[in-house]
Design an enzyme around this catalytic site. Structure first.
Site, PDB file in Angstrom:
ATOM      1  CG  HIS A  54     -29.869  14.436  60.828  1.00 43.31           C
ATOM      2  ND1 HIS A  54     -29.191  15.596  60.535  1.00 43.31           N
ATOM      3  CD2 HIS A  54     -30.847  14.789  61.698  1.00 43.31           C
ATOM      4  CE1 HIS A  54     -29.721  16.590  61.216  1.00 43.31           C
ATOM      5  NE2 HIS A  54     -30.726  16.133  61.919  1.00 43.31           N
TER       6      HIS A  54
HETATM    7  C1  T46 Z   1     -32.271  18.543  63.552  1.00 46.50           C
HETATM    8  C2  T46 Z   1     -32.233  19.749  62.685  1.00 46.50           C
HETATM    9  C3  T46 Z   1     -33.565  20.423  62.550  1.00 46.50           C
HETATM   10  C4  T46 Z   1     -24.374  20.413  69.092  1.00 46.50           C
HETATM   11  O1  T46 Z   1     -23.227  20.359  69.589  1.00 46.50           O
HETATM   12  N1  T46 Z   1     -25.452  20.550  69.911  1.00 46.50           N
HETATM   13  C5  T46 Z   1     -26.722  20.608  69.432  1.00 46.50           C
HETATM   14  O2  T46 Z   1     -27.678  20.735  70.218  1.00 46.50           O
HETATM   15  C6  T46 Z   1     -26.910  20.499  68.021  1.00 46.50           C
HETATM   16  C7  T46 Z   1     -28.322  20.528  67.433  1.00 46.50           C
HETATM   17  C8  T46 Z   1     -25.807  20.348  67.209  1.00 46.50           C
HETATM   18  N2  T46 Z   1     -24.577  20.317  67.729  1.00 46.50           N
HETATM   19  C9  T46 Z   1     -23.399  20.229  66.828  1.00 46.50           C
HETATM   20  C10 T46 Z   1     -23.304  18.924  66.043  1.00 46.50           C
HETATM   21  C11 T46 Z   1     -22.599  19.352  64.784  1.00 46.50           C
HETATM   22  O3  T46 Z   1     -21.201  19.333  64.989  1.00 46.50           O
HETATM   23  O4  T46 Z   1     -23.521  21.256  65.848  1.00 46.50           O
HETATM   24  C12 T46 Z   1     -23.039  20.808  64.591  1.00 46.50           C
HETATM   25  C13 T46 Z   1     -24.082  20.978  63.521  1.00 46.50           C
HETATM   26  O5  T46 Z   1     -25.145  20.035  63.735  1.00 46.50           O
HETATM   27  P1  T46 Z   1     -25.935  19.366  62.534  1.00 46.50           P
HETATM   28  O6  T46 Z   1     -25.054  19.202  61.359  1.00 46.50           O
HETATM   29  O7  T46 Z   1     -26.611  18.134  63.056  1.00 46.50           O
HETATM   30  O8  T46 Z   1     -27.015  20.506  62.215  1.00 46.50           O
HETATM   31  P2  T46 Z   1     -28.288  20.427  61.275  1.00 46.50           P
HETATM   32  O9  T46 Z   1     -28.732  21.815  61.049  1.00 46.50           O
HETATM   33  O10 T46 Z   1     -28.034  19.586  60.064  1.00 46.50           O
HETATM   34  O11 T46 Z   1     -29.396  19.633  62.156  1.00 46.50           O
HETATM   35  C14 T46 Z   1     -29.935  20.214  63.324  1.00 46.50           C
HETATM   36  C15 T46 Z   1     -30.016  19.185  64.453  1.00 46.50           C
HETATM   37  O12 T46 Z   1     -28.722  18.587  64.659  1.00 46.50           O
HETATM   38  C16 T46 Z   1     -31.004  18.092  64.186  1.00 46.50           C
HETATM   39  O13 T46 Z   1     -31.272  17.371  65.369  1.00 46.50           O
HETATM   40  O14 T46 Z   1     -33.280  17.861  63.618  1.00 46.50           O
HETATM   41  O15 T46 Z   1     -31.258  20.716  63.074  1.00 46.50           O
END
Ligand code: T46
Length: 142
Positions: A54
């Site tokens: 993303h």
């Molecule tokens: C990024 C990379 C480096 C939350 O509820 N609060 C938060 O602060 C974050 C970061 C995530 N979430 C929830 C949203 C999703 O349901 O946690 C779940 C996993 O998030 P995501 O799939 O977006 O995780 P990554 O590891 O793919 O990405 C994360 C960050 O979301 C993103 O901003 O830059 O780490």
């Protein structure tokens, strides 16, 4: 490369109570270019798992692998590059409009993220075609 790059932080080595250790402080605005509003960390990731996929419209972040190592690939309108994070005294600044992929997490890897804003799903672009179109509108045709 556009809106991203490695930041080298201080590494203060000291001996206390007969033991050796390092300490890395990170201060705004001398060491990172934004005020931190949120901290999160990613850990217990299987080596074959890929995360990210993303970009963000406004969010600024610094990624620090505080234990182990991980690879991060950034793609923007102008360029793409793979970074290896394997040093707790080094951070990867990632500004808006960069598509990110994190992969090859080593066993025990902990990826600490300092973020300029609270969590806001509206700030994410999670569809790659939408990301390309967003950047085309912002920066023009390639
Ligand atoms: C990024 C990379 C480096 C939350 O509820 N609060 C938060 O602060 C974050 C970061 C995530 N979430 C929830 C949203 C999703 O349901 O946690 C779940 C996993 O998030 P995501 O799939 O977006 O995780 P990554 O590891 O793919 O990405 C994360 C960050 O979301 C993103 O901003 O830059 O780490």
């Amino acid at each position: 490369m556009y809106n991203c790059g490695m930041l080298k932080f201080r590494k203060i080595s000291s001996i206390s109570n007969g033991g050796f250790g390092n300490l890395t402080p990170i201060e705004f605005p001398t060491e990172i270019p934004f005020e931190i509003k949120r901290i999160y960390y990613i850990y217990d990731v299987n080596g074959n798992e890929k995360r990210g996929n993303h970009s963000h419209k406004k969010l600024h972040q610094v990624l620090i692998c505080v234990n182990g190592n991980v690879k991060v690939k950034l793609t923007n309108h102008f360029d793409e590059k793979e970074f290896i994070l394997d040093d707790p005294s080094v951070g990867l600044y990632v500004g808006p409009d960069n598509w990110r992929e994190m992969y090859d997490f080593s066993e025990g890897a902990v990826l600490l993220v300092l973020a300029s804003n609270e969590y806001d799903e509206e700030d994410y672009i999670r569809d790659y075609d939408e990301f390309i179109e967003h950047n085309r509108k912002k920066f023009g045709d390639k």
